[in-house]
Motif scaffolding. Sequence first.
Motif: not given
Length: 203
Positions: A77-84, A109-120
């Motif tokens: 879990v992290t905050a204010e990190q760019c996603v690609l 640097e930017c997290i790939p979108l396919d790695k995301l489980s939740l966006i807040v």
Amino acid sequence: MGAAMIAHRQQANAENWMFPPSGGWTSSQVKGLDLPFDWELVDGVIVARGQTKFWHNDVRDGLLEALKAQRVQPLKVTAEQCVLVDEYNTPKPDIIVFDPTGLDYFELECIPLDKLSLIVEVVSPGSRQDDRVRKPALFAAHKVPCYWRVELDRDQKLAVHEYWLNADTLAYFPAPMHPVHHDKLVTRLPFPIEIDLNELLGF
């Protein structure tokens, strides 16, 4: 062709960032750009992120701490990190939950979108349209499983709107058990979570 190649290689800097090439800046062209304000890349344009009030940042940090405390491995879990999203879009959600498996800890640097489980996203006056419309549509189209929109209601209490992805339509729908959380947030996705929302507000 030579001019096109020069434009393609052009890097954004402190003098030219507000003048994108005809096709827009790409993530590689803005990589390492240092500006005196926070920003994100939206459709090839460098967009300044507005100033937020104390309550917004405090609630974001409280949610971040609660999610970190309850997360399950291997999720981070992290905050204010760019996603690609793609080469022209690198938004910075308030909070993300992602699977770091296979990612380079020191080079990421930017997290790939396919790695995301939740966006807040915690909504502020300057981000209502983005957080309510544009970003949910963008993230759903790219198959991010869960999206939370956090707002202050008229009584200045928190309301967390929880959305799940419909994999067939690539659109979000309200979570069936608790589409909007007041007082306490309880959900099972992306992992079992219980958060006292009232504790997040106030000095």
